[in-house]
Design an enzyme around this catalytic site. Structure first.
Site, PDB file in Angstrom:
ATOM      1  N   GLN A  78      51.446  35.323  -9.588  1.00  0.00           N
ATOM      2  CA  GLN A  78      50.288  35.147 -10.509  1.00  0.00           C
ATOM      3  C   GLN A  78      49.497  34.311  -9.730  1.00  0.00           C
ATOM      4  O   GLN A  78      49.404  32.587  -9.448  1.00  0.00           O
ATOM      5  CB  GLN A  78      50.692  34.155 -11.345  1.00  0.00           C
ATOM      6  N   PHE A  79      48.562  35.337  -8.443  1.00  0.00           N
ATOM      7  CA  PHE A  79      47.090  33.832  -7.874  1.00  0.00           C
ATOM      8  C   PHE A  79      46.412  32.459  -9.071  1.00  0.00           C
ATOM      9  O   PHE A  79      46.262  31.939  -8.373  1.00  0.00           O
ATOM     10  CB  PHE A  79      46.205  34.700  -7.322  1.00  0.00           C
ATOM     11  N   THR A  80      46.891  32.739 -10.251  1.00  0.00           N
ATOM     12  CA  THR A  80      45.815  31.912 -11.122  1.00  0.00           C
ATOM     13  C   THR A  80      46.106  30.592 -11.056  1.00  0.00           C
ATOM     14  O   THR A  80      45.804  29.499 -11.469  1.00  0.00           O
ATOM     15  CB  THR A  80      45.438  32.837 -12.382  1.00  0.00           C
TER      16      THR A  80
END
Length: 145
Positions: A78-80
């Protein structure tokens, strides 16, 4: 690394309508890799995930870990989660690791988890995923290494 840990009664990840990872009771963990992270960061995070006491004991207190209860571990990239949201109305992703480093460290975390814990599943790095969960409690913690 950042990890949003959620105690769940069950969770699954779908990609294009296909379930790619699922667990019953355990932890759903959204994982973000940042530019300065290393395998040591991943090792520290895994230790925390397996040993963080978020499950209830016989008295109803959060004294048991994932390792204690033998629950499942569902890891989802989940790079966000690494976004810089301090200013403005649009997130900046300059604080997220480049995709190659993110993939390398996420895959490392996943492989290490599979070596030391019974039930481990994952989403698919970089894919458009739909995450389904029943949050238990709800119990949610943000962990950082």
């Amino acid at each position: 690394m950042k990890a949003l840990l959620q105690r769940v009664r069950g969770a699954r990840v779908e990609v294009a309508g296909e379930t790619v990872g699922a667990i019953d009771q355990g932890l759903l963990v959204l994982v973000a890799v940042e530019p300065d992270d290393t395998r040591t960061s991943a090792d520290k995070l895994l230790h925390k995930l397996l040993n963080y006491r978020v499950f209830s004991d016989a008295e109803g207190k959060m004294n048991l870990s994932l390792a204690d209860v033998g629950g499942g571990l569902l890891l989802v990239s989940q790079f966000t989660l690494a976004a810089d949201t301090r200013s403005g109305l649009r997130p900046s992703f300059s604080t997220a690791a480049p995709p190659a480093l993110g993939a390398e460290l996420f895959d490392y975390l996943l492989s290490q988890a599979k070596q030391v814990h019974g039930t481990v599943a994952s989403g698919r790095f970089g894919a458009d995923m739909q995450v389904h969960l029943v949050n238990d409690g709800p119990v949610t913690f943000l962990l950082q290494t």
